[in-house]
Design a protein around this motif. Structure first.
Motif, PDB file in Angstrom:
ATOM      1  N   VAL A 130       0.832  -1.207   0.000  1.00  0.00           N
ATOM      2  CA  VAL A 130       0.000   0.000   0.000  1.00  0.00           C
ATOM      3  C   VAL A 130       0.861   1.248   0.000  1.00  0.00           C
ATOM      4  N   LEU A 131       0.474   2.202  -0.823  1.00  0.00           N
ATOM      5  CA  LEU A 131       1.058   3.545  -0.799  1.00  0.00           C
ATOM      6  C   LEU A 131      -0.056   4.507  -0.412  1.00  0.00           C
ATOM      7  N   PHE A 132       0.112   5.161   0.735  1.00  0.00           N
ATOM      8  CA  PHE A 132      -0.904   6.075   1.250  1.00  0.00           C
ATOM      9  C   PHE A 132      -0.640   7.474   0.728  1.00  0.00           C
ATOM     10  N   LYS A 133      -1.624   8.022  -0.007  1.00  0.00           N
ATOM     11  CA  LYS A 133      -1.528   9.389  -0.498  1.00  0.00           C
ATOM     12  C   LYS A 133      -2.640  10.226   0.136  1.00  0.00           C
ATOM     13  N   HIS A 134      -2.593  11.523  -0.108  1.00  0.00           N
ATOM     14  CA  HIS A 134      -3.460  12.443   0.626  1.00  0.00           C
ATOM     15  C   HIS A 134      -4.412  13.196  -0.298  1.00  0.00           C
ATOM     16  N   TYR A 135      -5.647  13.311   0.189  1.00  0.00           N
ATOM     17  CA  TYR A 135      -6.620  14.195  -0.449  1.00  0.00           C
ATOM     18  C   TYR A 135      -7.146  15.111   0.643  1.00  0.00           C
TER      19      TYR A 135
ATOM     20  N   GLU B 178       9.446  20.218   0.032  1.00  0.00           N
ATOM     21  CA  GLU B 178       9.147  19.062  -0.812  1.00  0.00           C
ATOM     22  C   GLU B 178       7.971  18.256  -0.260  1.00  0.00           C
ATOM     23  N   LEU B 179       7.850  18.211   1.066  1.00  0.00           N
ATOM     24  CA  LEU B 179       6.738  17.468   1.655  1.00  0.00           C
ATOM     25  C   LEU B 179       5.411  18.180   1.422  1.00  0.00           C
ATOM     26  N   ALA B 180       5.411  19.493   1.558  1.00  0.00           N
ATOM     27  CA  ALA B 180       4.194  20.254   1.286  1.00  0.00           C
ATOM     28  C   ALA B 180       3.785  20.105  -0.183  1.00  0.00           C
ATOM     29  N   LYS B 181       4.775  20.115  -1.067  1.00  0.00           N
ATOM     30  CA  LYS B 181       4.494  19.932  -2.496  1.00  0.00           C
ATOM     31  C   LYS B 181       3.925  18.536  -2.751  1.00  0.00           C
ATOM     32  N   ARG B 182       4.393  17.573  -1.988  1.00  0.00           N
ATOM     33  CA  ARG B 182       3.911  16.206  -2.143  1.00  0.00           C
ATOM     34  C   ARG B 182       2.402  16.132  -1.898  1.00  0.00           C
ATOM     35  N   LEU B 183       1.940  16.849  -0.886  1.00  0.00           N
ATOM     36  CA  LEU B 183       0.505  16.854  -0.591  1.00  0.00           C
ATOM     37  C   LEU B 183      -0.280  17.459  -1.754  1.00  0.00           C
ATOM     38  N   ASP B 184       0.219  18.576  -2.272  1.00  0.00           N
ATOM     39  CA  ASP B 184      -0.456  19.222  -3.404  1.00  0.00           C
ATOM     40  C   ASP B 184      -0.464  18.318  -4.630  1.00  0.00           C
ATOM     41  N   ASP B 185       0.655  17.625  -4.847  1.00  0.00           N
ATOM     42  CA  ASP B 185       0.750  16.732  -6.004  1.00  0.00           C
ATOM     43  C   ASP B 185      -0.228  15.566  -5.882  1.00  0.00           C
TER      44      ASP B 185
END
Length: 265
Positions: free
Chosen positions: A128-133, A201-208
């Motif tokens: 599993v790869l957990f991503k954010h919405y 980079e982490l904040a950008k990850r959330l936006d991405d």
């Protein structure tokens, strides 16, 4: 929006069944001249009418789901699988589930429980790869804490994942302090956590993550993408298993559950 057309359709069917076979023109004229009679008749059977409307809506949604998944089997979704991110499950897994979720969404909490059971059924073949919405400030804060913890230790990040979903109500009531308290309780290095959270980079990850989800037409949480095929909402585990079997067949591979069953025999 679905109720009015359904009412009209049911009214028409009722008249056809009860009237002495009027012509189409006569039926239309009767509907125009006596709409109150139709409404009165339907009003006497509200519960049955409501049940039919709900059943029709469920059938429509199920048809939409099947059509969407059929298209995704032909042309799978392609989420980015960054090896620098935290994965849960074996690196050799043949099935990857990408989750778009929100730590403060109650349906996401239910979906996390289902996903955990799914992984327990297939411990050797699913990762599993957990991503954010995450779209509000507190959800974004929790998501950023998760990603910063993953920099320290992926296992720590997933421990936070489980604990945060279990403590949704406390986090909503107490806000960000509850998020940090939870991380510290799990053994996080707080100074390092705060430092890593300032990494752009982490904040950008959330936006991405949000942008990627929207590019796939995903507009709600939770959504699970199983080898490119989406399961949307807090779906039952049977839907996960069905997608897994169909993905395995389309790839010419044996479904992991079948392989596991053979090992047990």
């Amino acid at each position: 929006m679905l109720l009015r057309p359904a009412l009209a359709l049911l009214a028409t069917l009722a008249l056809f069944a009860c009237a002495p076979s009027p012509s189409d023109n006569g039926l239309r004229q009767a509907l125009k001249e006596h709409p109150d009679m139709v409404l009165d008749a339907l009003g006497e059977r509200k519960s049955e009418l409501f049940g039919l409307v709900v059943a029709g809506q469920n059938e429509y949604q199920d048809a939409q789901r099947q059509a969407r998944q059929a298209e995704e089997f032909k042309k799978p979704l392609t989420p980015a699988l960054d090896p620098a991110r935290a994965f849960r499950g074996p690196a050799s897994a043949t099935t990857t589930v990408v989750v778009y979720s929100d730590f403060l969404c109650p349906y996401c909490a239910r979906g996390a429980v289902t996903l955990k059971e799914f992984m327990e059924r297939h411990p050797d073949s699913v990762r599993v790869l957990f991503k954010h919405y995450a779209t509000d400030d507190l959800s974004k804060e929790a998501a950023l804490v998760y990603e910063a913890l993953a920099v320290q230790d992926p296992k720590l990040a997933f421990a936070f994942h489980d604990a945060a979903f279990a403590a949704q109500q406390e986090i909503e009531q107490a806000g960000a302090p509850a998020v940090y308290a939870l991380a510290v309780k799990l053994g996080a290095n707080l100074p390092r956590l705060r430092r890593d959270m300032r990494n752009p980079e982490l904040a950008k990850r959330l936006d991405d993550d949000v942008a990627e989800a929207r590019s796939f037409g995903i507009d709600g949480t939770p959504t699970f993408v199983i080898n490119g095929v989406s399961v949307r909402g807090a779906a039952p585990i049977d839907e996960f298993e069905d997608v897994l079997r169909r993905v395995a067949r389309s790839g010419g591979e044996e479904a992991p559950c079948a392989a596991c069953d053979k090992k047990k025999q």
